[in-house]
Every structure is written in structure tokens, then in C-alpha cells.
Design an enzyme around this catalytic site. Structure first.
Site, PDB file in Angstrom:
ATOM      1  N   ARG A  27       0.875  -1.238   0.122  1.00  0.00           N
ATOM      2  CA  ARG A  27      -0.015   0.118  -0.175  1.00  0.00           C
ATOM      3  C   ARG A  27       0.841   1.240  -0.075  1.00  0.00           C
ATOM      4  NH1 ARG A  27      -3.198  -3.023   3.783  1.00  0.00           N
ATOM      5  NH2 ARG A  27      -4.862  -4.053   2.663  1.00  0.00           N
ATOM      6  N   LYS A  82       3.112  11.026 -12.032  1.00  0.00           N
ATOM      7  CA  LYS A  82       2.206  10.001 -12.900  1.00  0.00           C
ATOM      8  C   LYS A  82       3.181   8.907 -13.019  1.00  0.00           C
ATOM      9  CE  LYS A  82      -0.597  13.172 -15.779  1.00  0.00           C
ATOM     10  NZ  LYS A  82      -0.688  13.686 -17.001  1.00  0.00           N
ATOM     11  N   GLU A  86       9.806  16.687 -25.748  1.00  0.00           N
ATOM     12  CA  GLU A  86       9.352  16.969 -24.648  1.00  0.00           C
ATOM     13  C   GLU A  86       9.914  18.423 -24.012  1.00  0.00           C
ATOM     14  OE1 GLU A  86       6.751  15.680 -23.465  1.00  0.00           O
ATOM     15  OE2 GLU A  86       6.821  13.680 -23.453  1.00  0.00           O
ATOM     16  N   LYS A  92       7.595  22.443 -15.486  1.00  0.00           N
ATOM     17  CA  LYS A  92       6.839  21.465 -14.912  1.00  0.00           C
ATOM     18  C   LYS A  92       6.284  21.394 -13.536  1.00  0.00           C
ATOM     19  CE  LYS A  92       5.598  16.856 -15.305  1.00  0.00           C
ATOM     20  NZ  LYS A  92       5.720  15.380 -16.096  1.00  0.00           N
ATOM     21  N   GLU A 120      -4.211  16.681 -12.217  1.00  0.00           N
ATOM     22  CA  GLU A 120      -4.819  16.956 -13.831  1.00  0.00           C
ATOM     23  C   GLU A 120      -6.137  17.057 -13.521  1.00  0.00           C
ATOM     24  OE1 GLU A 120      -2.480  15.218 -16.867  1.00  0.00           O
ATOM     25  OE2 GLU A 120      -4.333  15.144 -17.926  1.00  0.00           O
ATOM     26  N   ARG A 176      -2.833  21.153 -15.594  1.00  0.00           N
ATOM     27  CA  ARG A 176      -1.744  20.046 -15.789  1.00  0.00           C
ATOM     28  C   ARG A 176      -2.252  19.585 -17.190  1.00  0.00           C
ATOM     29  NH1 ARG A 176       1.160  15.677 -12.149  1.00  0.00           N
ATOM     30  NH2 ARG A 176       2.269  14.640 -13.739  1.00  0.00           N
ATOM     31  N   ASN A 187       0.169  17.754 -21.795  1.00  0.00           N
ATOM     32  CA  ASN A 187      -0.100  16.756 -22.642  1.00  0.00           C
ATOM     33  C   ASN A 187      -0.047  17.339 -24.269  1.00  0.00           C
ATOM     34  OD1 ASN A 187      -0.180  14.331 -21.232  1.00  0.00           O
ATOM     35  ND2 ASN A 187      -2.202  15.270 -20.172  1.00  0.00           N
ATOM     36  N   HIS A 220       0.053  15.154 -27.209  1.00  0.00           N
ATOM     37  CA  HIS A 220      -0.037  13.696 -26.583  1.00  0.00           C
ATOM     38  C   HIS A 220      -1.245  12.953 -27.315  1.00  0.00           C
ATOM     39  CE1 HIS A 220       3.554  15.116 -24.240  1.00  0.00           C
ATOM     40  NE2 HIS A 220       3.579  13.879 -23.634  1.00  0.00           N
ATOM     41  N   HIS A 242      -0.221   9.638 -28.798  1.00  0.00           N
ATOM     42  CA  HIS A 242      -0.539   8.256 -28.006  1.00  0.00           C
ATOM     43  C   HIS A 242      -1.457   7.466 -29.068  1.00  0.00           C
ATOM     44  CE1 HIS A 242      -0.700   9.708 -23.234  1.00  0.00           C
ATOM     45  NE2 HIS A 242       0.764   9.744 -23.920  1.00  0.00           N
ATOM     46  N   HIS A 261       8.142   7.284 -27.787  1.00  0.00           N
ATOM     47  CA  HIS A 261       7.079   8.243 -27.104  1.00  0.00           C
ATOM     48  C   HIS A 261       7.370   9.613 -27.697  1.00  0.00           C
ATOM     49  CE1 HIS A 261       4.212  10.030 -24.144  1.00  0.00           C
ATOM     50  NE2 HIS A 261       5.568  10.892 -23.835  1.00  0.00           N
TER      51      HIS A 261
END
Ligand code: NAD
Ligand code: GLY
Length: 373
Positions: free
Chosen positions: A129, A151, A193, A235, A245, A249, A253, A256, A260, A273
């Protein structure tokens, strides 16, 4: 063998997230500097998570540095590459933790690029956990983006990064020296990026990138240090405002949503990527023009920079029979989609971004033009 480079010469960027705040340490020699590890959570076990390429280059340096701070230092080596960002690899981390008797008194160290970092973070978020973890990013992409902000994820065959958690590291250690061993294609992927931050948040940084791209490609230490620091500052500012997000935030992306779709549609790993993001940013810039937010000169400017960085600017055809349909279907799985409506990060002035939906026909035109140019 520590401290040839005092970490005081390193720069620090603070991520302000209340009790989850942490530092990004950026500089030469950070990996084996004693000061990099001071003040981290004390624990009986340290587990280095890495892959075969990075283990052979930097595994021993990190293990030696950690031995001064943790009684038991273990290493688990995952298969390399985006195609292995899976449940199977994640389980290898849990297998290693359990078989080495690692209890909650364990700190994980992610030594590698974004693939290792995202998986290690998710393992840290869920093992017993939650145990602490430290990001030790070894690609440019990971130093300027994936190691920062919490993330964490693995891929699902139906969508990228679909299974994961927000879980912040305790520290990020960016050693700029490791960029020297990075293959050129991976350096270019990281530059995508870095380029991203200008259009979304800092027009002057876009100017700087245009002027200094050749120095970055030549791995000039001063240029790299500035690019990593400025990227991390931007960032940090965005993540500090919106950790999970629910708003701003999402601008991180940019490129992206299209990107993606390219990554998933081509099969994970076929396009890197950063390559997909580079091409996706040009597509998102075209959409920004179609929406009347910026003029065509912005597309040309961005396309030139992306191309100079060694990244693809012509989008791939994902389906010879129904290319637009395939892009649309993949983009509907994007995490920004709401009730099946695809939402895109678009630019309304250089240095400022927002999230918008767009008519399907407009998006189709962008896809068609981008696959032909
Ligand atoms: P990667 O982790 O696959 O690393 C790229 C390649 O470089 C690998 O083959 C690796 O073994 C090799 N490598 C790493 N460091 C090296 C070094 N110093 N010298 C030589 N080779 C080295 O890819 P990446 O581009 O670092 O990361 C991409 C991943 O990051 C994607 O899965 C993407 O979804 C994720 N990502 C996450 C976030 C986030 O916020 N969590 C943000 C952006 C990207
Ligand atoms: N890379 C996007 C984000 O961290 O939000």
C-alpha cells in the site's frame, strides 16, 4: 567512491506539494555525490529497478552510492522497452521485493528512462500500500518530464498508461553526465518534450530552443543544464498548481492526444514516445490554426524545430482502409476524453495553451493533411 563532484554545484528545483514536496537535483556527478542521498527516508532495504542497458552503464555506481546509506541493496533488472511496460514487468518488481524480504521499510530507486520510472513509481504506490521511491532518470525525456510530477503507469493493449496512480517520488536525481551515453534517436525523443514547454508556457524558451538546438544536439553541458532546469521549473509550476490533472496540468499533454494514437496504433515501441509527441505537436498546432486560435506561421515554426531535432513530422497511416476512423477510435481512449468526446491541447498564443474539443471533420482534415505532408 563518492563526492568527486560536490552536489552544491548542482541546481535544485522545488516541487511545492505540501507534505509531498520534493527536490529535483540537476547537475554533473549527481549520481555518485554523497549529498544526493542525504535526507532521504531511512530504510533497511533499497531496491534498484532498472533494465539491462542502464544496469550495465550505471547500476554499479548507484549500488555503491546506496551502500553507504542502506544496509541491504538489491537490484531487479526488467526487460527494456515500451513493449515491456506491462503487468508482467510490474510483477517482476513485486517478485524481487517479496523474495528479498523487503518490508515497508524499503525505498525503491528507479534507474532508467520513463519506462522504468513509470513502472517503479506504480510499484512503489502499490507495494504494501505504498513505499517511498526516488527517481534517477537516465534519458533526457525522463529528466525533463516523466520523472517529475508523480504520474506512474503501465500500458494496456487498448490504451497507453491506462493503469496507474498519482504517486510522488521523494527526490529526483538528474545526473547530466548520463546523457552522454544516450543514443541519438533517444536524445531527439527527449528534445520533443523540451520543445513542448515553449509553446504551452514560455515563448522566450521557444526562442531559446530555436537558438540553442544545435548545442543541445551536440550535448553541450551548459545548454543541457539550462534545458533540463527550465523544463523542470515549468513542469514544477504546473504540477504544483494541479497535481492530479483536474485542470491546468492537461496542457503538459500538448501533442500527446495524437501522439498516443500513433504509439498505440503503430504498436508500442515502433515509434518512440518522444517521436510520437513531436509529430503530435505539429498536428495539434494545425488543429489550433483550424480552430482560428493561431496563424499558420506557428505551424511552420514548430514543424521546422521538430524536424531539426531529428523527429518525424509526417504522421503515419494507421489503417489503409480507414485511417481517420482508426485515429479517432484510439484518441477516444485518451484520458482527457469526456463521455467519448476527444479533447485536445491547443495553443492560442505562443506560450499559452488550453484544452478544447473540435468538430470531427476538422480533426479528420488535420489527420489527412498530416499523413500526406
Ligand atoms: P525508455 O525508458 O524506453 O528509454 C529509452 C531507451 O534508452 C531504452 O532502451 C533505455 O534502455 C535506454 N537508456 C536509458 N538511459 C540510457 C543512457 N543513459 N544511456 C544509454 N541508453 C539509455 O524511454 P523514455 O523516452 O525515457 O521514456 C518513455 C516513457 O516515458 C513512455 O512510456 C512514456 O509514456 C513515459 N512518460 C511518462 C511521463 C510521466 O509524466 N510519467 C511523461 C512522459 C513520458
Ligand atoms: N507528462 C504529462 C504530465 O506529467 O502531466
Amino acid at each position: 567512491m563518492t563526492s568527486q563532484h560536490p552536489v552544491s554545484s548542482a541546481q535544485r528545483v522545488h516541487i511545492a506539494l505540501g507534505e509531498r514536496s520534493y527536490e529535483i537535483v540537476i547537475g554533473s556527478g549527481v549520481l555518485d555525490a554523497e549529498a544526493s542521498y542525504g535526507g532521504l527516508p531511512r530504510a533497511a532495504h533499497a531496491m534498484i529497478v532498472t533494465n539491462p542497458v542502464v544496469a550495465s552503464l550505471y547500476g554499479e555506481v548507484l549500488a555503491q552510492a546506496l551502500k553507504g546509506h542502506y544496509p541491504l541493496v538489491h537490484t531487479v533488472v526488467l526487460p527494456d522497452g515500451e513493449a515491456h511496460k506491462t503487468w508482467e514487468s510490474l510483477n517482476l518488481i513485486f517478485d524481487a521485493l517479496l523474495s528479498n524480504g523487503c518490508d515497508r521499510n524499503t525505498v525503491l530507486f528507479a534507474l532508467g528512462g520513463g519506462v522504468v520510472g513509470d513502472m517503479t513509481g506504480f510499484a512503489a504506490a502499490s507495494y504494501m500500500r505504498g513505499v517511498p521511491f526516488v527517481q534517477v532518470p537516465t534519458t533526457l525525456l525522463a529528466q525533463v518530464d516523466s520523472s517529475v510530477g508523480g504520474k506512474t503507469a503501465i500500458n494496456h493493449p487498448l490504451g497507453k498508461n491506462m493503469i496507474g496512480a498519482f504517486y510522488q517520488p521523494h527526490r529526483v536525481l538528474c545526473d547530466l553526465d548520463v546523457i552522454n551515453s544516450l543514443p541519438g534517436r533517444e536524445l531527439s525523443a527527449g528534445l520533443a518534450e523540451v520543445i513542448k514547454y515553449g509553446p504551452i508556457a514560455d515563448a522566450a524558451f521557444l526562442d531559446w530552443m530555436e537558438a540553442n538546438l544545435d548545442a543541445l544536439i551536440a550535448r553541450d553541458p551548459a545548454a543541457l543544464a539550462f534545458a533540463v532546469r527550465r523544463s523542470c521549473e515549468i513542469k514544477a509550476q504546473v504540477v504544483s498548481q494541479d497535481e492530479r490533472e483536474s485542470g491546468v496540468r492537461a496542457i503538459l499533454n500538448f501533442g500527446h492526444t495524437f501522439g498516443h494514437a500513433i504509439e498505440a496504433g503503430m504498436g508500442y515501441g515502433a515509434w518512440l514516445h518522444g517521436e510520437a509527441v513531436g509529430c503530435g505537436m505539429v498536428m495539434a498546432a494545425r488543429l489550433s490554426v483550424a480552430l482560428g486560435l493561431v496563424d499558420q506561421t506557428f505551424v511552420e515554426r514548430l514543424r521546422r524545430l521538430v524536424e531539426r531535432a531529428g523527429l518525424p513530422v509526417v504522421a503515419p497511416v494507421l489503417d489503409a482502409q480507414d485511417n481517420v476512423g482508426r485515429y479517432m477510435a484510439l484518441m477516444r481512449v485518451d484520458k482527457k476524453a469526456e463521455a467519448g468526446a476527444i479533447r485536445f491541447v491547443v495553443i492560442d498564443s505562443v506560450g499559452h495553451a488550453l484544452v478544447r474539443s473540435a468538430p470531427d471533420e476538422m480533426v479528420a482534415d488535420v489527420i489527412n493533411v498530416s499523413c500526406q505532408v
